[in-house]
Design a protein around this motif. Structure first.
Motif, PDB file in Angstrom:
ATOM      1  N   GLN A  18       2.614   2.795   5.285  1.00 40.17           N
ATOM      2  CA  GLN A  18       1.843   1.616   5.651  1.00 40.17           C
ATOM      3  C   GLN A  18       1.585   0.742   4.433  1.00 40.17           C
ATOM      4  O   GLN A  18       1.296   1.224   3.342  1.00 40.17           O
ATOM      5  CB  GLN A  18       0.503   2.026   6.275  1.00 40.17           C
ATOM      6  N   ILE A  19       1.699  -0.568   4.640  1.00 40.55           N
ATOM      7  CA  ILE A  19       1.460  -1.525   3.563  1.00 40.55           C
ATOM      8  C   ILE A  19       0.054  -2.108   3.716  1.00 40.55           C
ATOM      9  O   ILE A  19      -0.347  -2.541   4.801  1.00 40.55           O
ATOM     10  CB  ILE A  19       2.503  -2.659   3.581  1.00 40.55           C
ATOM     11  N   TYR A  20      -0.686  -2.101   2.618  1.00 39.81           N
ATOM     12  CA  TYR A  20      -2.026  -2.684   2.585  1.00 39.81           C
ATOM     13  C   TYR A  20      -1.990  -3.962   1.755  1.00 39.81           C
ATOM     14  O   TYR A  20      -1.227  -4.060   0.785  1.00 39.81           O
ATOM     15  CB  TYR A  20      -3.031  -1.698   1.984  1.00 39.81           C
ATOM     16  N   SER A  21      -2.799  -4.925   2.137  1.00 37.48           N
ATOM     17  CA  SER A  21      -2.868  -6.199   1.415  1.00 37.48           C
ATOM     18  C   SER A  21      -4.272  -6.371   0.857  1.00 37.48           C
ATOM     19  O   SER A  21      -5.261  -6.276   1.590  1.00 37.48           O
ATOM     20  CB  SER A  21      -2.527  -7.362   2.361  1.00 37.48           C
ATOM     21  N   LEU A  22      -4.333  -6.602  -0.441  1.00 39.14           N
ATOM     22  CA  LEU A  22      -5.625  -6.752  -1.114  1.00 39.14           C
ATOM     23  C   LEU A  22      -5.678  -8.126  -1.769  1.00 39.14           C
ATOM     24  O   LEU A  22      -4.816  -8.469  -2.585  1.00 39.14           O
ATOM     25  CB  LEU A  22      -5.778  -5.635  -2.159  1.00 39.14           C
ATOM     26  N   ASN A  23      -6.663  -8.938  -1.384  1.00 42.89           N
ATOM     27  CA  ASN A  23      -6.808 -10.295  -1.928  1.00 42.89           C
ATOM     28  C   ASN A  23      -7.947 -10.350  -2.931  1.00 42.89           C
ATOM     29  O   ASN A  23      -8.973  -9.685  -2.754  1.00 42.89           O
ATOM     30  CB  ASN A  23      -7.055 -11.311  -0.812  1.00 42.89           C
ATOM     31  N   THR A  48      -3.355  -8.818 -15.706  1.00 43.91           N
ATOM     32  CA  THR A  48      -3.314  -7.365 -15.871  1.00 43.91           C
ATOM     33  C   THR A  48      -4.193  -6.695 -14.812  1.00 43.91           C
ATOM     34  O   THR A  48      -5.237  -7.232 -14.432  1.00 43.91           O
ATOM     35  CB  THR A  48      -3.791  -6.979 -17.286  1.00 43.91           C
ATOM     36  N   PHE A  49      -3.762  -5.535 -14.337  1.00 48.66           N
ATOM     37  CA  PHE A  49      -4.541  -4.804 -13.333  1.00 48.66           C
ATOM     38  C   PHE A  49      -4.343  -3.305 -13.514  1.00 48.66           C
ATOM     39  O   PHE A  49      -3.391  -2.857 -14.145  1.00 48.66           O
ATOM     40  CB  PHE A  49      -4.126  -5.214 -11.910  1.00 48.66           C
ATOM     41  N   GLU A  54     -13.292  -9.455  -9.927  1.00 47.02           N
ATOM     42  CA  GLU A  54     -12.739  -8.630 -10.989  1.00 47.02           C
ATOM     43  C   GLU A  54     -12.357  -7.246 -10.475  1.00 47.02           C
ATOM     44  O   GLU A  54     -11.446  -6.613 -10.988  1.00 47.02           O
ATOM     45  CB  GLU A  54     -13.756  -8.496 -12.124  1.00 47.02           C
ATOM     46  N   SER A  55     -13.032  -6.780  -9.436  1.00 47.00           N
ATOM     47  CA  SER A  55     -12.743  -5.487  -8.832  1.00 47.00           C
ATOM     48  C   SER A  55     -12.750  -5.633  -7.318  1.00 47.00           C
ATOM     49  O   SER A  55     -13.694  -6.181  -6.750  1.00 47.00           O
ATOM     50  CB  SER A  55     -13.791  -4.450  -9.269  1.00 47.00           C
ATOM     51  N   VAL A  56     -11.688  -5.149  -6.673  1.00 56.86           N
ATOM     52  CA  VAL A  56     -11.565  -5.269  -5.216  1.00 56.86           C
ATOM     53  C   VAL A  56     -11.206  -3.903  -4.645  1.00 56.86           C
ATOM     54  O   VAL A  56     -10.297  -3.233  -5.141  1.00 56.86           O
ATOM     55  CB  VAL A  56     -10.487  -6.297  -4.816  1.00 56.86           C
ATOM     56  N   THR A  57     -11.919  -3.492  -3.595  1.00 57.59           N
ATOM     57  CA  THR A  57     -11.631  -2.231  -2.910  1.00 57.59           C
ATOM     58  C   THR A  57     -11.087  -2.518  -1.519  1.00 57.59           C
ATOM     59  O   THR A  57     -11.696  -3.266  -0.745  1.00 57.59           O
ATOM     60  CB  THR A  57     -12.898  -1.363  -2.789  1.00 57.59           C
ATOM     61  N   ASP A  58      -9.935  -1.947  -1.203  1.00 60.89           N
ATOM     62  CA  ASP A  58      -9.379  -2.060   0.139  1.00 60.89           C
ATOM     63  C   ASP A  58     -10.026  -0.983   1.005  1.00 60.89           C
ATOM     64  O   ASP A  58      -9.887   0.216   0.718  1.00 60.89           O
ATOM     65  CB  ASP A  58      -7.859  -1.872   0.101  1.00 60.89           C
ATOM     66  N   GLN A  59     -10.708  -1.390   2.054  1.00 63.60           N
ATOM     67  CA  GLN A  59     -11.485  -0.456   2.860  1.00 63.60           C
ATOM     68  C   GLN A  59     -10.607   0.523   3.635  1.00 63.60           C
ATOM     69  O   GLN A  59     -11.000   1.666   3.869  1.00 63.60           O
ATOM     70  CB  GLN A  59     -12.390  -1.233   3.825  1.00 63.60           C
ATOM     71  N   GLN A  60      -9.415   0.086   4.047  1.00 62.01           N
ATOM     72  CA  GLN A  60      -8.534   0.961   4.824  1.00 62.01           C
ATOM     73  C   GLN A  60      -7.977   2.108   3.987  1.00 62.01           C
ATOM     74  O   GLN A  60      -7.996   3.268   4.397  1.00 62.01           O
ATOM     75  CB  GLN A  60      -7.377   0.152   5.412  1.00 62.01           C
ATOM     76  N   SER A  61      -7.464   1.777   2.815  1.00 65.46           N
ATOM     77  CA  SER A  61      -6.816   2.789   1.974  1.00 65.46           C
ATOM     78  C   SER A  61      -7.778   3.459   1.011  1.00 65.46           C
ATOM     79  O   SER A  61      -7.484   4.538   0.497  1.00 65.46           O
ATOM     80  CB  SER A  61      -5.685   2.139   1.177  1.00 65.46           C
ATOM     81  N   GLY A  62      -8.919   2.803   0.736  1.00 66.40           N
ATOM     82  CA  GLY A  62      -9.859   3.340  -0.234  1.00 66.40           C
ATOM     83  C   GLY A  62      -9.454   3.103  -1.674  1.00 66.40           C
ATOM     84  O   GLY A  62     -10.062   3.643  -2.606  1.00 66.40           O
ATOM     85  N   VAL A  63      -8.428   2.285  -1.901  1.00 63.74           N
ATOM     86  CA  VAL A  63      -7.930   1.995  -3.244  1.00 63.74           C
ATOM     87  C   VAL A  63      -8.739   0.868  -3.862  1.00 63.74           C
ATOM     88  O   VAL A  63      -8.994  -0.152  -3.220  1.00 63.74           O
ATOM     89  CB  VAL A  63      -6.437   1.611  -3.214  1.00 63.74           C
ATOM     90  N   THR A  64      -9.172   1.056  -5.111  1.00 57.78           N
ATOM     91  CA  THR A  64      -9.864   0.006  -5.862  1.00 57.78           C
ATOM     92  C   THR A  64      -8.963  -0.460  -6.996  1.00 57.78           C
ATOM     93  O   THR A  64      -8.437   0.352  -7.763  1.00 57.78           O
ATOM     94  CB  THR A  64     -11.185   0.520  -6.451  1.00 57.78           C
TER      95      THR A  64
END
Length: 442
Positions: free
Chosen positions: A278-283, A301-302, A405-415
């Motif tokens: 599954q592909i997640y999109s983080l804006n 940089t990220f 500066e920091s974004v968390t994707d709620q579906q995947s839990g990735v920050t």
């Protein structure tokens, strides 16, 4: 030696040139080597060798220091001369033709810089059908980046890699690295078929009969990494059962797994290739504003708190509101044109891990976000900086503001944390600019 050369060879020469002259003309040499199968005579200077290699320093100054001629039978004379050239001049040439020999010598004499150069050359083969060979080399010489890139390729092209001539020569440890992966892009039947082939090859090397018992001993505990309950039953019954590599109880448990019973010995979880995850999109932006007219390189940089596969990026595309119309007999068509952009991903050592050219259409109105899918996924290691670089934006484009500066994707839990890239001088930073977001899988 010519009398004029005794004094003139130093004139207008830099240090490496002088040192190489002394080596090539054996001036004041104080150590003699017998190198390779033919025991070729090569003279050198203990001081220079000790200054570049701790191994040579111990050889000359240690408690068991070498006396007289030193025999080096395991390195050919051409490779040894290349290593000496590096010692004396810092100059070294590594190609696909000599990389194996140079890597062996660099590992033997603890030459970290030469090993890194060898790894750079070997990475070219890591992204090819020779990936299994590159994996074996990376494991043997502790080249972690080469191991990772080889595994990445094997995971995305598993079936082709297992069919390569090098695959059956994999060590048990490297085979274990592959079978531990949940990302292999082939069926479990393909894996099982390869394991039987690999086991027979190991028996041939040991000059043993390829019986079930001998094959099982060669395969060892990695047998339990094969997900036999997912193997096609027809192949299992015909090939695996008849090979006798499994005990009767193990075979019964696998047959029972097809009727709802859980096999305690073998896992049943499916391997899901990276391409099918599954592909997640983080804006990262809050608003879109502009336009801005920067045409230079833009970078950001990220780093991610979890290992992810970067599969694309959302950008603010260029636009051309003044593009001419094409006039036909009845139809007036707006032709905004196209622009060729380059997207790169660099790791924290500034090495390029991904590069892609893409032609994108110019729009007449700005303010949109455009998704750029990568031609291949990029493995992003957790808590490690990566920099995404965009070049070729020759027209105006809008840009994001109120960026997080920091974004968390709620579906995947990735920050994902963003940082300013030192190389960017064209308006992209953690607060505003290009790169609306990232596309990734976990």
């Amino acid at each position: 030696m010519d009398a004029n050369n005794i004094t003139k060879w130093r004139d207008d020469k830099d240090l490496p040139e002088c040192m190489m002259y002394m080596l090539q003309n054996e001036i004041m040499c104080d150590v003699t080597f017998r190198v390779g199968h033919d025991r070729t005579l090569i003279n050198a200077h203990k001081f220079m060798l000790s200054s570049r290699s701790a191994v040579f320093h111990t050889m000359f100054e240690g408690s068991l220091s070498e006396k007289g001629e030193i025999t080096i039978p395991d390195i050919d004379d051409n490779t040894f001369r290349d290593i000496l050239k590096y010692f004396y001049s810092d100059d070294i040439t590594i190609t696909n033709n000599n990389v194996k020999e140079m890597l062996y010598a660099a590992d033997k004499y603890m030459l970290a810089a030469v090993k890194r150069k060898c790894e750079t050359v070997l990475k070219q083969t890591a992204q090819s059908e020779h990936a299994t060979k590159a994996l074996q080399t990376g494991y043997q010489y502790h080249l972690l980046e080469l191991q990772k890139e080889s595994l990445d390729y094997i995971e995305m092209h598993t079936k082709a890699c297992l069919l390569s001539e090098h695959a059956v020569t994999l060590s048990k440890d490297c085979l274990e690295l592959i079978l531990k992966s949940d990302f292999l892009d082939c069926s479990e039947t393909d894996i099982c078929q390869f394991i039987l082939k690999w086991g027979k090859h190991q028996c041939e090397l040991a000059k043993l009969e390829p019986s079930g018992g001998n094959m099982r001993e060669a395969i060892g505990n990695i047998l339990y990494l094969i997900r036999f309950p997912n193997v096609e039953m027809k192949f299992f019954s015909k090939a695996v059962a008849n090979s006798c590599i499994l005990t009767s109880d193990e075979m019964v448990s696998i047959y029972q797994s097809h009727f709802g019973e859980t096999s305690k010995a073998f896992p049943r979880s499916l391997r899901v290739p990276v391409s099918k995850r599954q592909i997640y999109s983080l804006n990262r932006y809050g608003q879109i504003t502009g336009p801005m007219g920067s045409s230079g390189i833009q970078s950001l940089t990220f780093h991610s708190d979890k290992e992810i596969w970067l599969k694309g990026v959302n950008i603010f595309p260029p636009f051309n509101q003044y593009a001419p119309r094409i006039r036909g007999d009845r139809l007036h068509c707006y032709d905004p044109g196209t622009v060729s952009i380059s997207i790169k991903v660099l790791n924290d050592s500034k090495e390029e891990t991904f590069q892609q050219q893409k032609n994108i259409n110019l729009s007449r109105h700005g303010g949109q976000v455009q998704q750029i899918d990568f031609c291949k996924p990029v493995r992003v290691t957790s808590i490690r900086d990566y920099t995404i670089v965009l070049d070729g934006m020759t027209h105006q484009h809008f840009y994001g503001t109120d960026c997080q500066e920091s974004v968390t994707d709620q579906q995947s839990g990735v920050t994902i944390m963003f940082k300013n890239a030192p190389a960017d001088k064209n308006g992209t930073n953690i607060n505003s600019g290009q790169f609306a977001g990232l596309l990734f899988s976990v």
